[in-house]
Every structure is written in structure tokens, then in C-alpha cells.
Design a protein around this motif. Structure first.
Motif, PDB file in Angstrom:
ATOM      1  N   ARG A 140       0.782  -1.143   0.158  1.00 52.71           N
ATOM      2  CA  ARG A 140       0.366   0.060  -0.234  1.00 52.71           C
ATOM      3  C   ARG A 140       0.688   1.254  -0.090  1.00 52.71           C
ATOM      4  NH1 ARG A 140      -2.436  -1.006   5.711  1.00 52.71           N
ATOM      5  NH2 ARG A 140      -0.931  -2.868   5.958  1.00 52.71           N
ATOM      6  N   LEU A 141      -0.040   2.004  -0.461  1.00 52.54           N
ATOM      7  CA  LEU A 141       1.461   3.579  -0.896  1.00 52.54           C
ATOM      8  C   LEU A 141       0.229   4.724  -0.616  1.00 52.54           C
ATOM      9  CD1 LEU A 141       3.038   1.939  -3.088  1.00 52.54           C
ATOM     10  CD2 LEU A 141       4.123   3.859  -3.869  1.00 52.54           C
ATOM     11  N   VAL A 142       0.702   5.049   0.019  1.00 58.03           N
ATOM     12  CA  VAL A 142      -0.263   6.478   0.874  1.00 58.03           C
ATOM     13  C   VAL A 142       0.755   7.538   0.420  1.00 58.03           C
ATOM     14  CG1 VAL A 142      -2.038   4.900   2.482  1.00 58.03           C
ATOM     15  CG2 VAL A 142       0.240   6.220   3.214  1.00 58.03           C
ATOM     16  N   VAL A 143      -0.465   8.786   0.620  1.00 61.37           N
ATOM     17  CA  VAL A 143       0.217   9.999   0.393  1.00 61.37           C
ATOM     18  C   VAL A 143      -0.131  11.132   2.334  1.00 61.37           C
ATOM     19  CG1 VAL A 143      -1.576  11.703  -0.305  1.00 61.37           C
ATOM     20  CG2 VAL A 143       0.893  12.448  -0.378  1.00 61.37           C
ATOM     21  N   GLU A 144       1.435  11.510   2.924  1.00 57.54           N
ATOM     22  CA  GLU A 144       0.640  11.939   4.107  1.00 57.54           C
ATOM     23  C   GLU A 144       0.326  13.675   3.939  1.00 57.54           C
ATOM     24  OE1 GLU A 144       4.396  12.211   5.980  1.00 57.54           O
ATOM     25  OE2 GLU A 144       4.512   9.436   5.828  1.00 57.54           O
ATOM     26  N   PRO A 145      -0.861  13.931   4.124  1.00 59.26           N
ATOM     27  CA  PRO A 145      -1.485  16.005   3.660  1.00 59.26           C
ATOM     28  C   PRO A 145      -0.529  16.410   4.929  1.00 59.26           C
ATOM     29  CG  PRO A 145      -2.921  14.079   4.591  1.00 59.26           C
ATOM     30  CD  PRO A 145      -2.085  13.293   4.464  1.00 59.26           C
ATOM     31  N   LYS A 146       0.684  16.491   5.535  1.00 54.98           N
ATOM     32  CA  LYS A 146       1.227  17.418   5.937  1.00 54.98           C
ATOM     33  C   LYS A 146       1.156  18.524   5.655  1.00 54.98           C
ATOM     34  CE  LYS A 146       4.396  13.532   8.144  1.00 54.98           C
ATOM     35  NZ  LYS A 146       5.628  13.314   8.078  1.00 54.98           N
ATOM     36  N   PRO A 147       1.285  19.889   6.186  1.00 50.47           N
ATOM     37  CA  PRO A 147       0.684  21.513   5.789  1.00 50.47           C
ATOM     38  C   PRO A 147       2.763  21.699   5.546  1.00 50.47           C
ATOM     39  CG  PRO A 147       0.016  20.719   8.665  1.00 50.47           C
ATOM     40  CD  PRO A 147       0.714  19.421   7.500  1.00 50.47           C
ATOM     41  N   GLY A 148       2.052  22.303   4.026  1.00 51.23           N
ATOM     42  CA  GLY A 148       3.534  22.578   3.804  1.00 51.23           C
ATOM     43  C   GLY A 148       4.039  21.635   2.681  1.00 51.23           C
ATOM     44  N   LEU A 149       3.006  20.362   2.830  1.00 50.48           N
ATOM     45  CA  LEU A 149       3.649  19.464   1.483  1.00 50.48           C
ATOM     46  C   LEU A 149       2.625  19.558   0.537  1.00 50.48           C
ATOM     47  CD1 LEU A 149       5.506  17.041   3.821  1.00 50.48           C
ATOM     48  CD2 LEU A 149       6.549  18.789   2.849  1.00 50.48           C
ATOM     49  N   PRO A 150       2.902  18.462  -0.661  1.00 45.66           N
ATOM     50  CA  PRO A 150       1.846  18.259  -1.319  1.00 45.66           C
ATOM     51  C   PRO A 150       1.776  17.306  -1.425  1.00 45.66           C
ATOM     52  CG  PRO A 150       4.018  18.116  -2.684  1.00 45.66           C
ATOM     53  CD  PRO A 150       4.342  18.569  -1.070  1.00 45.66           C
ATOM     54  N   THR A 151       0.315  16.947  -1.447  1.00 44.02           N
ATOM     55  CA  THR A 151      -0.741  16.481  -1.467  1.00 44.02           C
ATOM     56  C   THR A 151      -0.555  15.277  -3.079  1.00 44.02           C
ATOM     57  OG1 THR A 151      -2.036  16.954  -1.505  1.00 44.02           O
ATOM     58  CG2 THR A 151      -1.594  17.108   0.504  1.00 44.02           C
ATOM     59  N   ASP A 152       0.002  15.869  -3.735  1.00 43.88           N
ATOM     60  CA  ASP A 152      -0.020  14.838  -5.013  1.00 43.88           C
ATOM     61  C   ASP A 152       0.728  14.309  -5.118  1.00 43.88           C
ATOM     62  OD1 ASP A 152       0.151  14.130  -7.764  1.00 43.88           O
ATOM     63  OD2 ASP A 152      -0.436  16.151  -8.813  1.00 43.88           O
ATOM     64  N   PRO A 153       0.460  12.973  -4.901  1.00 45.66           N
ATOM     65  CA  PRO A 153       1.581  11.297  -5.520  1.00 45.66           C
ATOM     66  C   PRO A 153       2.777  11.653  -6.424  1.00 45.66           C
ATOM     67  CG  PRO A 153       0.131  10.337  -5.238  1.00 45.66           C
ATOM     68  CD  PRO A 153      -0.674  12.209  -5.025  1.00 45.66           C
ATOM     69  N   ASN A 154       1.963  12.830  -7.561  1.00 45.45           N
ATOM     70  CA  ASN A 154       2.924  13.258  -9.144  1.00 45.45           C
ATOM     71  C   ASN A 154       3.531  13.850  -8.113  1.00 45.45           C
ATOM     72  OD1 ASN A 154       1.195  11.236 -10.687  1.00 45.45           O
ATOM     73  ND2 ASN A 154       0.083  12.870 -10.068  1.00 45.45           N
ATOM     74  N   ASP A 155       4.115  14.196  -7.187  1.00 46.92           N
ATOM     75  CA  ASP A 155       5.252  15.703  -7.444  1.00 46.92           C
ATOM     76  C   ASP A 155       5.979  14.945  -6.197  1.00 46.92           C
ATOM     77  OD1 ASP A 155       6.505  18.005  -5.542  1.00 46.92           O
ATOM     78  OD2 ASP A 155       4.608  18.876  -6.225  1.00 46.92           O
ATOM     79  N   VAL A 156       7.393  15.465  -6.779  1.00 47.89           N
ATOM     80  CA  VAL A 156       8.286  14.291  -5.755  1.00 47.89           C
ATOM     81  C   VAL A 156       8.873  15.277  -4.455  1.00 47.89           C
ATOM     82  CG1 VAL A 156       9.407  13.871  -8.463  1.00 47.89           C
ATOM     83  CG2 VAL A 156      10.615  15.414  -6.608  1.00 47.89           C
ATOM     84  N   ARG A 157       8.136  16.027  -4.276  1.00 47.26           N
ATOM     85  CA  ARG A 157       7.972  16.635  -2.800  1.00 47.26           C
ATOM     86  C   ARG A 157       7.094  15.732  -1.646  1.00 47.26           C
ATOM     87  NH1 ARG A 157      10.227  21.220  -5.841  1.00 47.26           N
ATOM     88  NH2 ARG A 157      11.999  22.092  -5.233  1.00 47.26           N
ATOM     89  N   ALA A 158       6.337  15.148  -2.408  1.00 41.30           N
ATOM     90  CA  ALA A 158       5.678  14.414  -1.578  1.00 41.30           C
ATOM     91  C   ALA A 158       5.792  13.410  -0.397  1.00 41.30           C
ATOM     92  CB  ALA A 158       3.876  13.605  -2.180  1.00 41.30           C
ATOM     93  N   PHE A 159       5.653  13.444   0.416  1.00 36.54           N
ATOM     94  CA  PHE A 159       6.130  12.147   1.318  1.00 36.54           C
ATOM     95  C   PHE A 159       4.993  11.375   1.783  1.00 36.54           C
ATOM     96  CE2 PHE A 159       9.868  13.617   3.776  1.00 36.54           C
ATOM     97  CZ  PHE A 159      10.373  14.628   3.438  1.00 36.54           C
ATOM     98  N   ILE A 160       5.597  10.379   1.218  1.00 31.61           N
ATOM     99  CA  ILE A 160       4.484   8.816   1.201  1.00 31.61           C
ATOM    100  C   ILE A 160       5.446   7.791   1.875  1.00 31.61           C
ATOM    101  CG2 ILE A 160       3.978   6.907  -0.635  1.00 31.61           C
ATOM    102  CD1 ILE A 160       4.190   9.196  -2.839  1.00 31.61           C
ATOM    103  N   ASP A 161       4.355   6.814   2.464  1.00 29.71           N
ATOM    104  CA  ASP A 161       4.473   5.717   3.077  1.00 29.71           C
ATOM    105  C   ASP A 161       4.362   4.252   2.266  1.00 29.71           C
ATOM    106  OD1 ASP A 161       4.668   7.297   5.651  1.00 29.71           O
ATOM    107  OD2 ASP A 161       3.293   7.386   6.162  1.00 29.71           O
TER     108      ASP A 161
END
Length: 485
Positions: A140-161
Motif C-alpha cells: 500500500r502507498l499512501v500520501v501524508e497530507p502534512k502542512p506545507g507539503l504537496p498532497t499530489d503523489p506525482n509531486d516528488v516533494r510529497a511524503f509517502i508511506d
């Protein structure tokens, strides 16, 4: 874990595994829990485990195929239920893709099959446990909607678990071996653009002359936007019909490690990994000619083992390979006075960040492979040796990012916000999570290499599966992580 004499294990696998493997999985809401046949022992808490997992907040909204796979794992004998995803922000983490893995889709090897005359009298060491229950997994891959970080998983700055749960692998006991997961991005034919002033292709492109060469290879598959194939024919992913070394896949994989892990007592495996620009780095590609699965020429059969090249070169002391910078171990080796720590990516003072990385950013690896396989007119057009093309490409492309000339892309140099090669930042150096179209799990040994064992072949593969997109994303966490890091 049931410990049976070899003879009993063999009988169980031979007489029962074929029945188990041939029986399709029925979703758990339609069938009884999946249990191993005698003489192995069922999970006595299967109903309760399935109910517990099915009602958990990080599971309830998942797509049906993924949920069914996780419930299937919960129904079986296990040490732990599939991992819980904890939120790392005030709003839930969002599932955007997953992989369902099994032991099919690649050539049979000694880890997933009983081969007459090879291992038909030997103990089982990887798959085949629980009296032949098929080995399966979910990632499973989930994106972390942290403040100040992108929520689009296509963005390489997104943080993903990334959460991997596997059922059906024996624990590895000897020589510090491990299992390792790999997100796989297959090389794509790039767009055409004018060359740099020096005649080399610009980043992420090929020249018109390169495109002309590509168009003449095979059945003309290699046009911009398609997966690159070594023979120019239609894409041929790994298959159970492959025969090493003569019949192999024709795609070129870039493999991103999910780290090392091992199995639990009841043959279940659980691994957590963080995907972001500090971890989206891959093994030094110049290791590949020495792992046991690499050919001398594009499209030729792998011959590393036959040529006696296995293990000839290591990357223990970071540098840019045989045709690049070679560093002194006293300066770049694993020092007892300051041990190497590849996870030490950030610090307020750059000198405290790790500078001895062996890995390189995934997008830089992609650029190197474009030199090696695609830019046959603009990069060393006279050179046919795959090894030499790789060694020169590695040294040259690393040098474009390596600002101090030490042959290493340090944490500071590879930071997504750093500038290099005329670009304002390094976002181009990272492949987004959504572009990793396959996943595999391998059985590794402590051979000193960071590259997958026998790469790019599948001789050490255990499981594989393709990417499944989830759009729109769905909430996939429950509870809160302790430190939100």
C-alpha cells in the motif's frame, strides 16, 4: 511455524500445493478463511482476525481487491495482522496506489519451485510453507497530507508511506540474508529535443539523430512515450516462459529498494518504508555488470557469471565507478570516527549531513540509462560494450550534479531544492512514485552489493505484481503516529 521432516514437507508440497495453487481465491465475504491443509495447523482465530482487520479504520475504505488480499492474509496463520497505517497529519493519509504480489509472472527459480534434480529432495527455504499455501502479498502507498507539503503523489516533494505485508515466506537464518522489496520503473523513450552545445542530449531527452537510430531497431517500438525495449520490438515483461539466459525480458528496469526485512515465526512479513526525495535514491548502477545477470551488449544474454565477473568490483567506498572518481577509503569509507549514515540527509549545517552516499537519485539513474541504451548517436556512438557505455555514462552524469568533483552525489548536492547543471532545483532528478509501474521482492545474500541480486534478471525473485492506481484517493489511516515525522 510448523517444523516438519524434509520428507513430510516434500509430500505436503507435492500432494497438496498443486491443489492449493490451482484453487482460485474467493473473497472472504463469500468463503471460509483460507487455511493450510493437514498436517499444518489452521489459524484458530481466523474469523475474529478477519473481522478485526475488516473494521479497522485504515482498511474500511480500501478498494475491494486490496481489501480482499489483506483479509486473506489476516485469515491465515500469522504472527501479526497486516500493518496499521497511522496518520501523520490532522487529516487521514490517502491511498493512491497499491500492488498485489504473487509468485507468478517470472521464470521459475529454486526459491519458488521444486525443480527435479535440483532441489526436489531439499528442505524448503523461501516459499512453500504452511503445507503449500501460495505466497502472496499486498503493498500500500499512501500520501501524508502534512502542512506545507504537496498532497499530489506525482509531486516528488510529497511524503509517502509504503506498507508491505506478505504471507508465506520462511525466516532467513544464515549469512545475514534478507528479503528486499523493489519498486520498479521501466525506462521510457524520451521526447526529442535539440542537443546541448557539446552535442550531448539535454536532460530527459534524445536528439533527432538518436531518434533516427531508435526508429531503425526491431519493429520500431522505441518512439517517444513508449517503454523502451532492448530489441525495438513490443514490450515483453518477465514471463514464466523465460529461460535464463537466452530468453529474457526486453525492458530496462530502474529498481528502488524498500530496504531489508525478514519473516516472522508464522511466515508473515511486514515492512514499512518512507518514500520521499531523501530516500528516492537507487543503487550505483556500475554495480550491475558484477551481480550475475548483466549482458555485455544490448539485447545479448547475460554472461557475468560465465565471464567470471561476479563480485569483481564493489562500491563500498563511494565514487563514480571504474571510469570516474575513485576515493580514498580513509576519507570516504565507513569511518569508526564518523560512521557512514545514509539516512543523515538533513541538518542545519551542511557539513553535518552525510556526504558519502553510495546511492544516486532515481531520476539521475534514468538519465544514465538513457545514455547507455537510447542515445546511441549522441553518446559514444562507436562504443558497443554495454559495460563501458555504463561506466562512462555513470561518471559523466554524476559529474553534472557533483559540485565538488568527488564522484559522489552528497545529501547537500542531491537535495531537491539544490541547483545543478543549469537547473534552478533538482526536481528532475527524482522519479515520482506514480511512475513505478511494477514491484518485486527478492531473496538477497550479504554479497556487498546494493543492486538487486542477479539484476536485472529474475533469478532471485520471489514475488511480483503491477501498479494499481487509486483515483480519486481514499482515506487509509487510523489513529495518529507518535511523532508525525
Amino acid at each position: 511455524m510448523v517444523s516438519l521432516p524434509i520428507q513430510v514437507r516434500r509430500r505436503t508440497l507435492g500432494a497438496i500445493a498443486s491443489l492449493v495453487l490451482a484453487t482460485p481465491w474467493i473473497p472472504l465475504h463469500q468463503a471460509h478463511a483460507e487455511q493450510p491443509p493437514p498436517p499444518c495447523h489452521p489459524n484458530p482465530n481466523a474469523d475474529a482476525d478477519v473481522a478485526t482487520l475488516g473494521s479497522r479504520g485504515d482498511i474500511v475504505a480500501l478498494p475491494t481487491p486490496l481489501k480482499d488480499r489483506l483479509l486473506r492474509l489476516a485469515s491465515r496463520p500469522h504472527t501479526f495482522l497486516p500493518m496499521q497505517t497511522f496518520a501523520e497529519a490532522d487529516t487521514p493519509s490517502q491511498l493512491f496506489q497499491y500492488y498485489l504480489l504473487d509468485t507468478h509472472g517470472f521464470e521459475r527459480n529454486v526459491f519458488v519451485s521444486i525443480i527435479p534434480g535440483v532441489n526436489d529432495t531439499a528442505m524448503l527455504t523461501a516459499t512453500g510453507g504452511n503445507c503449500g499455501l501460495p505466497t502472496v502479498a499486498a503493498v500500500r502507498l499512501v500520501v501524508e497530507p502534512k502542512p506545507g507539503l504537496p498532497t499530489d503523489p506525482n509531486d516528488v516533494r510529497a511524503f509517502i508511506d509504503v506498507f508491505t505485508d506478505i504471507s508465506g515466506l520462511f525466516v532467513i537464518n544464515n549469512e545475514s540474508g534478507w528479503y528486499e522489496g523493489w519498486m520498479i520503473h521501466d525506462l521510457v523513450v524520451p521526447p526529442v529535443a535539440p542537443a546541448r552545445p557539446d552535442g550531448h542530449a539535454r536532460f530527459g531527452t534524445m536528439t533527432p539523430s538518436d531518434a533516427d537510430v531508435m526508429a531503425r531497431i526491431g519493429r520500431h517500438n522505441n518512439v517517444p512515450g513508449r517503454l523502451f525495449t532492448t530489441d525495438g520490438n513490443a514490450v515483453r515483461f518477465p514471463s514464466e516462459n523465460d529461460r535464463f539466459p537466452w530468453i529474457q525480458s526486453n525492458v530496462v528496469p530502474i529498481q528502488l529498494s524498500m530496504g531489508a526485512y525478514n519473516a516472522m515465526q508464522q511466515l508473515d512479513v511486514h515492512n514499512y518504508w518512507e518514500f520521499n526525495y531523501t530516500t528516492n535514491w537507487v543503487h550505483p548502477l556500475y554495480e550491475l555488470p558484477f551481480t550475475g545477470g548483466f549482458p555485455d551488449r544490448i539485447g545479448a544474454p547475460p554472461d557475468t557469471f560465465e565471464d567470471g565477473e561476479l563480485g569483481l568490483l564493489k562500491s563500498i567506498v563511494p565514487g563514480s565507478g571504474p571510469k570516474g572518481v575513485k576515493n580514498l577509503p580513509q576519507l570516504y569509507g565507513d569511518s569508526p570516527y564518523r560512521p557512514r549514515d545514509p539516512d543523515l540527509f538533513d541538518a542545519e549545517v551542511d557539513s553535518q549531513r552525510e556526504f558519502r552516499q553510495r546511492f544516486i537519485p532515481s531520476g539521475l539513474a534514468n538519465e544514465i540509462f538513457l545514455d547507455v541504451y537510447v542515445r546511441l548517436a549522441s553518446f559514444m556512438p562507436w562504443e558497443k560494450s554495454l559495460n563501458r557505455r555504463l561506466f562512462h555514462a555513470y561518471a559523466q552524469e554524476v559529474a553534472r550534479v557533483d559540485l565538488n568533483g568527488d564522484g559522489v552525489v552528497s545529501a547537500a548536492e542531491g537535495d531537491v531544492d539544490a541547483a545543478s547543471d543549469g537547473f534552478a532545483d533538482n526536481t528532475r532528478l527524482f522519479i515520482p512514485a506514480t511512475a513505478f509501474n511494477r514491484f518485486a521482492v527478492t531473496r538477497e545474500i550479504n554479497d556487498g552489493y546494493l543492486a538487486p541480486r542477479f539484476a536485472p534478471s529474475q533469478r532471485a525473485w520471489l514475488l511480483t505484481g503491477g501498479r494499481e492506481e487509486v483515483s480519486p484517493t481514499v482515506p487509509a489511516s487510523a489513529g495518529r503516529d507518535g511523532d508525525d515525522r
